[in-house]
Design an enzyme around this catalytic site. Structure first.
Site: not given
Ligand code: 3AM
Length: 675
Positions: A24, A133, A19-20
């Site tokens: 992750v 948010d 994200g910004g």
């Molecule tokens: O952009 P995508 O959907 O592929 O699903 C979330 C996203 O992936 C994943 O990280 C990306 C950026 O937000 N994500 C965030 N939290 C997560 C979590 N707790 C996660 N995936 C698995 N478990």
């Protein structure tokens, strides 16, 4: 990062996304032998204290929540400047991706997801945490279709949310509530608004407000009415009930939205009931708002007696709210027909139950028999809502009641535009057509808020903005002034004074101390003066007499100044101590000492680094070389402490000692070997 082990237990396996603020990763916890998701603050942001603070805030607020619809936080840590949060690994994708993939979601799926998000919010709000948010990027959908809310990154405890820094509006502009866009008071209803936007996006595939820049989107959030999904996309299949729910979430005024997530959840539950009936007849989807009670299809098919009892109260209410009190006549007619057909007279309540059952079956029959039939039964006269803004509460109430509508005061609030008791806002726009009994909610002015100017004196200038906006006031002219007693950065005066009555948005001017005034004077020439005369000149120029040492001199007469610590003509801060070297007369002649080997000593150079203090803006740095009981100034300069340190390149021979002074204080005596 891949392969790295954080906190001695989390092995980073792969990057999932970013994200910004953060990236992750999927990781494996070696202790519990399970997969986890690790959110790592982006490198370039760890040097930004504001982002680090947000990141820590996320860990803190989210860690206190435990709910099946909230992504669990397991652990947090900082290692070699890596800030990370360990979370439950969610097998799935973000709702954003899910919507993008499907284009738009069905009504049933929308309600299912929204209800789960609402449950997550309910848990957070109960714990005084506002998400702030809510957006589809922060909602994860598991493979089983469970929604889990994440990223409580900018959530703050609701109890302290009254402080909202206008210069730092946080969130994502397409999902912002109007109050967030304005930098106003944010509460649990702000999350309800953002969820409304998400619901809108789920059913239509697009957000209600879009533009090519963020400011325009924010302006739309504040000013523009959203186009109801069914009007935006004519062939969209959406029940009036769901559309009304979304539109209620999207009310500009907090008072007209659902007042808490519980109310929203109840609306979802009533939709479940609605859908149960709707299964029997699709046509009912197009009917106007009618809140039918939560009944299951199974309830309807099993035992009529029991089912009728369950639906009795609410059905009656729903019936009335839809048909209006006047339609009791219609109601009675049907009732009478039924009574005539039945020979045995039952007790009153039972009759009512039968009436409801009869109405329900009448509806079903009418629909089956054709929409015309249904419309005939459902016909209720409509009235046009007038403009109530600026009218007295009593007057407005009379107008609404006379029209056969229901009058309700949603909220009373301070308002500078309208006097106490006048209508500030109305839930249904002027010109809208409503069926009888439909509620029209209003916000009534409590008049101007009695504001008094808060005290700023003694507070730091950086706090002033928040203190004033908390009081409903604005920052006025800010001036700087020297002060010998008030530390730099503190407010030393304000206008108007504390406790003065003020109007909302008035400006308060204040004066910030920039510390004592430093005046520079040109250093007078002391050379060849006798000690007493030199001391007088020093004092007359606002300087102080420093250390006095003696040294032999071939040229300068005994008792006269042969050297001064600051060269004549140089600018020197008032109050600086000036050292002098006085001639002790000629030295006794000594035969010149032959250098061993007769060689010239070699000259070396050395970069002398002097660290500067952080608590001052400018300091006077003086370096003196120590020579046989005397001193020679080799450097005297006022320097800006922004530089953190100064480097003085010294060229000399042999081993020499240098005294380093900062603002006339001996900091260090450095011994330098130039050989
Ligand atoms: O952009 P995508 O959907 O592929 O699903 C979330 C996203 O992936 C994943 O990280 C990306 C950026 O937000 N994500 C965030 N939290 C997560 C979590 N707790 C996660 N995936 C698995 N478990």
């Amino acid at each position: 990062m891949i392969g790295k082990i954080l906190g001695n237990r989390y092995e980073i396996i792969e990057k999932i996304g970013g994200g910004g603020m953060s990236i992750v990763y999927k990781a494996k916890c070696r202790v519990l032998n399970r997969y986890v998701a690790i959110k790592v603050l982006r490198d370039e942001l760890t040097s930004d204290p504001e982002f680090v603070a947000k990141f820590k805030q996320e860990s803190l607020s989210a860690a206190s929540l435990a709910h099946p619809n909230i992504v669990n936080i397991y652990d947090t840590g900082i290692e070699e400047d890596i800030y990370y949060i360990v979370m439950e690994f969610v097998k799935g994708e973000t709702l954003k991706k899910y919507i993008q993939k499907k284009g738009k979601l069905s009504e049933q799926e929308t309600v299912k997801i929204s209800r789960q998000v609402a449950e997550a919010l309910k848990h957070a709000h109960t714990n005084n945490i506002i998400h702030r948010d809510i957006k589809p990027h922060n909602i994860l959908i598991t493979e089983e279709g469970i929604a889990k809310v994440t990223d409580f990154g900018i959530a703050r405890a609701a109890t302290s949310s009254t402080i909202n820094n206008t210069s730092n509006v946080i969130g994502s502009v397409h999902y912002f509530s109007p109050e967030q866009a304005r930098g106003g008071y944010v509460d649990d209803k702000s999350d309800i608004y953002s969820l409304g936007i998400v619901m809108y996006e789920m059913v239509t595939g697009v957000v209600p407000f879009d533009a090519d820049n963020h400011i325009s989107v924010a302006m739309k959030q504040i000013q523009e009415k959203p186009i109801p999904p069914s009007k935006k996309f004519k062939n969209l299949e959406i029940s009036k009930n769901l559309e009304d729910t979304i539109m209620k979430c999207l009310e500009k005024h907090q008072s007209f939205r659902f007042q808490n997530v519980d109310e929203l959840i109840k609306a979802f539950d009533s939709m479940n009931g609605f859908r149960a009936v709707e299964k029997n007849d699709e046509e009912l989807i197009d009917s106007p708002t009618i809140v039918l009670p939560a009944i299951n299809a199974a309830d309807l098919s099993d035992n009529n007696e029991i089912n009728i009892d369950i639906i009795d109260e609410n059905s009656d209410k729903a019936f009335k709210s839809f048909f209006g009190e006047d339609s009791e006549v219609e109601n009675k007619k049907i009732k009478n027909n039924n009574e005539n057909n039945k020979e045995d007279k039952k007790e009153k309540k039972k009759n009512r139950n039968i009436t409801i059952a009869a109405v329900l079956s009448a509806l079903v029959v009418a629909v089956i028999g054709g929409v015309i039939g249904l419309k005939a039964i459902m016909y209720v006269p409509e009235v046009t809502v007038p403009d109530l803004i600026g009218k007295n509460e009593e007057e407005a109430q009379k107008i609404i009641v006379d029209l056969g509508l229901t009058f309700k005061v949603a909220n009373r609030e301070f308002n500078n535009e309208f006097e106490e008791g006048k209508i500030v806002d109305q839930s249904v726009e002027e010109g809208s057509k409503l069926k009888e009994n439909y509620p029209v909610e209003v916000v009534v002015s409590k008049g101007e808020k009695a504001i008094t100017v808060p005290n700023l004196i003694g507070r730091y200038a950086i706090e002033a903005g928040i203190i004033l906006s908390d009081a409903g006031l604005n920052e006025g002219k800010v001036t700087e002034s020297n002060s010998d007693s008030v530390p730099s950065g503190q407010i030393m005066d304000q206008y108007p004074a504390a406790t003065t009555p003020a109007n909302e948005d008035d400006r308060v001017d204040y004066v910030v101390s920039i510390g004592p005034k430093i005046t520079y004077v040109p250093m007078p020439n002391l050379l060849n003066l006798n000690l007493e005369a030199a001391k007088l000149v020093i004092v007359q120029n606002g300087l102080a007499v420093g250390e006095v040492t003696e040294e032999t001199s071939e040229e300068i007469e005994k008792g006269l100044v042969l050297r001064q610590s600051v060269a004549a003509g140089q600018e020197v801060a008032q109050g600086t101590s000036i050292w002098m070297t006085i001639s002790s007369g000629k030295s006794v002649e000594e035969p010149p000492v032959e250098e061993p080997g007769g060689e010239e000593p070699t000259t070396g150079s050395y970069p002398l680094t002097i660290s500067l203090p952080k608590n001052k803006d400018k300091v006077l740095v003086v370096v003196q070389k120590i020579i046989d009981g005397g001193r020679e100034i080799i450097y005297s300069q006022e320097v800006d402490t922004k530089e953190q340190s100064v480097i003085i390149n010294i060229e000399d021979t042999g081993i020499q000692k240098y005294d380093i002074y900062i603002d006339n204080e001996l900091i260090e005596t450095a011994e330098i070997n130039f050989e």
